[in-house]
Design an enzyme around this catalytic site. Structure first.
Site, PDB file in Angstrom:
ATOM      1  N   THR A 178       8.879   4.397 -11.465  1.00 22.13           N
ATOM      2  CA  THR A 178       8.850   4.624 -12.910  1.00 22.13           C
ATOM      3  C   THR A 178      10.269   4.770 -13.479  1.00 22.13           C
ATOM      4  O   THR A 178      11.194   5.197 -12.786  1.00 22.13           O
ATOM      5  CB  THR A 178       7.986   5.862 -13.238  1.00 22.13           C
ATOM      6  N   ASN A 179      10.422   4.378 -14.744  1.00 27.96           N
ATOM      7  CA  ASN A 179      11.764   4.340 -15.320  1.00 27.96           C
ATOM      8  C   ASN A 179      12.436   5.711 -15.367  1.00 27.96           C
ATOM      9  O   ASN A 179      13.656   5.801 -15.354  1.00 27.96           O
ATOM     10  CB  ASN A 179      11.722   3.699 -16.712  1.00 27.96           C
TER      11      ASN A 179
ATOM     12  N   GLY B 202       0.830  -1.211   0.000  1.00 26.78           N
ATOM     13  CA  GLY B 202       0.000   0.000   0.000  1.00 26.78           C
ATOM     14  C   GLY B 202       0.857   1.251   0.000  1.00 26.78           C
ATOM     15  O   GLY B 202       1.149   1.804   1.071  1.00 26.78           O
ATOM     16  N   TYR B 203       1.287   1.666  -1.176  1.00 21.64           N
ATOM     17  CA  TYR B 203       2.056   2.906  -1.300  1.00 21.64           C
ATOM     18  C   TYR B 203       1.228   3.975  -2.027  1.00 21.64           C
ATOM     19  O   TYR B 203       0.903   5.019  -1.477  1.00 21.64           O
ATOM     20  CB  TYR B 203       3.346   2.705  -2.104  1.00 21.64           C
ATOM     21  N   SER B 204       0.909   3.705  -3.311  1.00 18.12           N
ATOM     22  CA  SER B 204       0.311   4.731  -4.161  1.00 18.12           C
ATOM     23  C   SER B 204      -1.040   5.187  -3.639  1.00 18.12           C
ATOM     24  O   SER B 204      -1.807   4.400  -3.080  1.00 18.12           O
ATOM     25  CB  SER B 204       0.117   4.194  -5.584  1.00 18.12           C
TER      26      SER B 204
ATOM     27  N   GLU C  79      11.865  -5.136  -5.104  1.00 17.58           N
ATOM     28  CA  GLU C  79      10.758  -5.291  -6.055  1.00 17.58           C
ATOM     29  C   GLU C  79      11.240  -5.065  -7.485  1.00 17.58           C
ATOM     30  O   GLU C  79      10.832  -5.765  -8.412  1.00 17.58           O
ATOM     31  CB  GLU C  79       9.632  -4.307  -5.718  1.00 17.58           C
TER      32      GLU C  79
ATOM     33  N   THR D 289       4.441   8.698  -8.390  1.00 12.37           N
ATOM     34  CA  THR D 289       5.900   8.806  -8.426  1.00 12.37           C
ATOM     35  C   THR D 289       6.412   9.671  -7.283  1.00 12.37           C
ATOM     36  O   THR D 289       7.452   9.390  -6.684  1.00 12.37           O
ATOM     37  CB  THR D 289       6.321   9.381  -9.789  1.00 12.37           C
TER      38      THR D 289
ATOM     39  N   SER E 103      -2.619  -4.170  -5.630  1.00  9.24           N
ATOM     40  CA  SER E 103      -2.770  -5.475  -6.274  1.00  9.24           C
ATOM     41  C   SER E 103      -2.799  -6.573  -5.219  1.00  9.24           C
ATOM     42  O   SER E 103      -2.116  -6.475  -4.203  1.00  9.24           O
ATOM     43  CB  SER E 103      -1.625  -5.717  -7.254  1.00  9.24           C
TER      44      SER E 103
END
Lengths: 370, 396
Positions: B377-378, B128-130, B247, B136, B164
């Site tokens: 994100t990249n 549970g981050y976003s 991750e 970002t 997820s």
């Protein structure tokens, strides 16, 4: 699985880094190259004396008994410093593969002379219209005389001996011959990298050592594998150096009042160079490790050369791009790397050729009954 | 320097590959067709997890005192590559990323109970981050945890998104703000908690995506005992980055493509074109395959090196980011190259008439786009490379 080098490997690398670093001072390189392509005799002599050139020779032949990995470390330092020595064509393309035949006394004698620096040998692997050394058009006749032509032969004018991929009785062979003889004619060629290169015309030339049949096949395969991976290792050094030169330049260069490295577009392009270099490095290490383990037909070798071609093309252009005009200036030092990048990309098979080879192998593997 | 398996590692790889050969049984394949269970969570999946634990395959690289086999990160990686290659929906977030963080930083209660349950295959953890307004820029998250001074409990309120597995997970590894002071840097006021989803005040709603199901999760006045806190109060940021480093490597694990690649090659060898020639003999088809093959082998090496580096210390931060960017962008390209080989028939899905290899690549296309932004994100990875790998100055 071990990704670390032994202490001895690290010693060789730092010795080579220090020495080649000292000799690649920009003012020195400028002076040396003022009259065109050159061999840095002073440095080469130092490398011989320090034991760098023969490190992977057995002790009996004047070496330190190190492995193939030790030679790729030196090749990487050459890519980082852009010094002009015959290390790859002499040591990696010719001498290292010949080590397998050191039980032949004439081979052992020659190798000992190379180790001591008394003699210099270079490899002639390709010819106009054919870059596959296993299908050389240079012919050795029944009297063991060789005729034909080779080109892009590095340092041929300085070499005492030529290691030549040829054909005898429709089979690959290797001829080792003296360069100074009536049947050998050299014509200087000028290449992008400014490595001294020569076309070699052979007309009934005398051969000192002839290696034929199975030995020759294996010898050529070894020479090709070792040279290919050496170029990949040199490319690792060149790619890393080009990326870091670009990092330094863009951190200093100000536009709109700020260092241009603070623009995301610039930083990200250099980050991509970093990623490319990591990928090239890791697959090259694997290819070198396979050669060390005697696997000369490893897929990793072809894969490394695929990466080498792609990375040289991309990193060289990115480095030029972020430098603006400064990168093309011969007073600055980036151009040497970018000129060599093209040779590293195209020598020993380009990316497409190697992908195509890998494709054929995949096809054969999956179509063969299991 | 010897980049090949030791005889012991090779034997382990063979043993694990052999174990997983028939592990994904038809009933699991059937269960995975349900959108809620594609990433695990169904009864067959749960039973398989317990089986893995019973057979001693969960936590190969974990310390013995926690119930693992203690045989090291390279061996753990060999396992993960094989389990992912088998098609089993391996809960790598739980076992390979959050689990090790809990083992290292969890309270005694967490270590004694939850860590052991992970290794028994009994629990699944979501991340549970976003949040709707913190992606970002994760440090700007607003879910809050307030201390009830009387009991020492935490009262949690907020909303997370893209949680997820949240619809069946037992816990959420939750980042919440514990310090509201405007005077501190925003990443310094975050604490990590392990929130049992069974607690009152937790709820979730599905988010249906192009490929799989994910969730929004809600936290309303959840009363959480302090024993579920992980690490120091306001010290959560380093746990977040530690978990994300792991991750990043998990999401580019080559096992995700090795099995599928072999299936596609075999399919190209047995399928014939209209002239009766095997597809794999067509130049552009075998070239596509060779490009994917080259990319896979390179990715394997990058991951091996990271696993090997974990053995000796901490992997280089820039190199972990490089592996993440390369791996994720390679996957996107690889799915494309492999789908090209199938032609338009590659778009036929799952059980549909005419679907190739049960539509495995059709599905990959629909789930694969998350890789380049998931796990950091990249663009951020490239920033990390630029500063930690190349020492470029930062804009801010």
């Amino acid at each position: 699985m071990d990704f670390s080098y032994s202490e001895l490997h690290n010693d060789i690398k730092s010795l080579a880094s220090d020495m080649l670093g000292d000799f690649s001072d920009v003012e020195r390189l400028k002076k040396l190259e003022a009259n065109g392509p050159y061999l840095d005799h002073e440095l080469w002599q130092k490398m011989i004396e320090a034991g760098i050139t023969a490190a992977a020779f057995p002790e009996a032949l004047g070496g330190m008994g190190m492995d193939y990995n030790a030679t790729t470390l030196v090749a990487e330092v050459i890519g980082r410093t852009m010094v002009s020595t015959p290390y790859i064509p002499c040591i990696i393309s010719s001498a290292m593969p010949l080590l397998a035949l050191q039980n032949r006394s004439e081979v052992a004698r020659l190798l000992a002379q190379i180790a001591s620096g008394e003699k210099l040998i270079t490899a002639a692997l390709i010819e106009p219209g054919n870059e596959d050394p296993l299908r050389a058009s240079s012919l050795v006749d029944q009297r063991s005389k060789i005729s034909g032509y080779k080109h892009c032969v590095p340092f041929a004018n300085d070499a005492d001996y030529l290691f030549i991929a040829a054909t005898k009785n429709h089979k690959p062979c290797v001829a080792v011959l003296k360069r100074k003889q009536p049947g050998v004619k050299l014509t200087a060629q000028l290449s992008t990298a400014h490595e001294p290169q020569y076309r070699v015309d052979l007309n009934n030339a005398d051969i000192e050592i002839l290696i034929s049949d199975e030995d020759a096949h294996q010898l050529i395969n070894t020479a090709v594998a070792m040279t290919t991976v050496a170029y990949c290792a040199m490319a690792v050094g060149a790619a890393d150096k080009m990326t870091r030169i670009s990092g330094e330049y863009t951190s200093q260069r100000k536009q709109f009042g700020v260092a241009i490295a603070t623009f995301q577009a610039v930083a990200h392009r250099l980050a991509d160079c970093y990623i490319d270099t990591q990928c090239l490095n890791i697959i090259t290490l694997k290819a070198g490790s396979d050669i060390n383990n005697g696997i000369y037909d490893s897929e990793a070798i072809a894969m490394a050369k695929v990466w080498c071609g792609n990375v040289m093309h991309r990193v060289s252009q990115a480095a030029q791009h972020v430098h603006g005009g400064a990168g093309i200036d011969r007073d600055y030092y980036l151009f040497r790397y970018c000129l060599w990048a093209k040779q590293l990309e195209l020598a020993m098979g380009n990316s497409k050729q190697h992908i195509s080879k890998l494709a054929d192998r995949l096809e054969a593997r999956y179509l063969s009954p299991r | 320097m010897d980049i090949s398996y030791t005889p012991e590692q090779q034997a382990l790889k063979n043993r694990i590959a052999n174990y997983f050969k028939d592990f994904v049984t038809p009933d699991l394949i059937e269960e995975k067709k349900h959108p809620d269970f594609f990433e695990g969570g169904g009864p067959v999946f749960k039973q398989k997890m317990k089986q893995l634990a019973k057979d001693g395959l969960l936590g190969l690289g974990w310390p013995v005192e926690l119930g693992g086999a203690g045989i090291g990160p390279v061996e753990q990686h060999i396992f993960t590559e094989e389990v992912m290659s088998s098609g089993f929906p391996y809960p790598f977030l739980t076992v390979d990323t959050v689990g090790p963080m809990l083992a290292q930083h969890g309270s005694e209660f967490i270590q004694e109970n939850i860590v052991r349950e992970i290794l028994k295959g009994e629990i699944i953890i979501s991340v549970g981050y976003s949040e709707p307004n913190a992606g970002t820029d994760l440090a700007s998250l607003q879910t809050r945890a307030d201390r009830d001074e009387a009991t020492g409990d935490w009262i949690i309120n907020g909303q997370k998104i893209w949680t997820s597995l949240g619809h069946y997970a037992d816990y959420v590894w939750l980042a919440a703000r514990t310090n509201q002071s405007p005077d501190i840097k925003k990443h310094k006021g975050i604490t990590l908690f392990l929130v049992p989803t069974a607690l009152e005040g937790f709820s979730h709603t599905p988010i249906k995506t192009m490929g799989i199901r994910t969730n929004a999760t809600y936290y309303q006045d959840i009363r959480l005992p302090d024993k579920y806190r992980v690490g120091e109060i306001d010290g959560g940021w380093q746990l977040i980055t530690g978990q994300l480093n792991r991750e990043r490597l998990s999401i580019v694990n080559p096992g995700m493509i090795t099995g599928v690649f072999e299936q596609v090659c075999a399919w190209c060898a047995t399928s014939k074109d209209i002239d009766g020639k095997p597809l794999i003999s067509t130049p552009w088809i075998k070239e596509n395959l060779a490009r994917v093959h080259t990319g896979i082998e390179t990715l394997k090496l990058l991951c091996w090196k990271q696993a090997w580096a974990m053995q000796t210390g901490n992997p280089d931060m820039a190199d972990a980011s490089a592996a993440k960017v390369y791996g994720s962008e390679f996957f996107v390209e690889a799915w494309r190259l492999l789908l090209e080989v199938m032609g338009q028939a590659g778009t036929l899905s799952g059980d549909s008439e005419g679907a190739i290899l049960k539509g495995v690549l059709e599905k990959r296309y629909r789930v694969g786009s998350t890789l380049t932004f998931g796990g950091g994100t990249n663009e951020i990875q490239r920033e990390i490379i630029a500063s930690a790998g190349l020492w470029l100055p930062r804009a801010r």
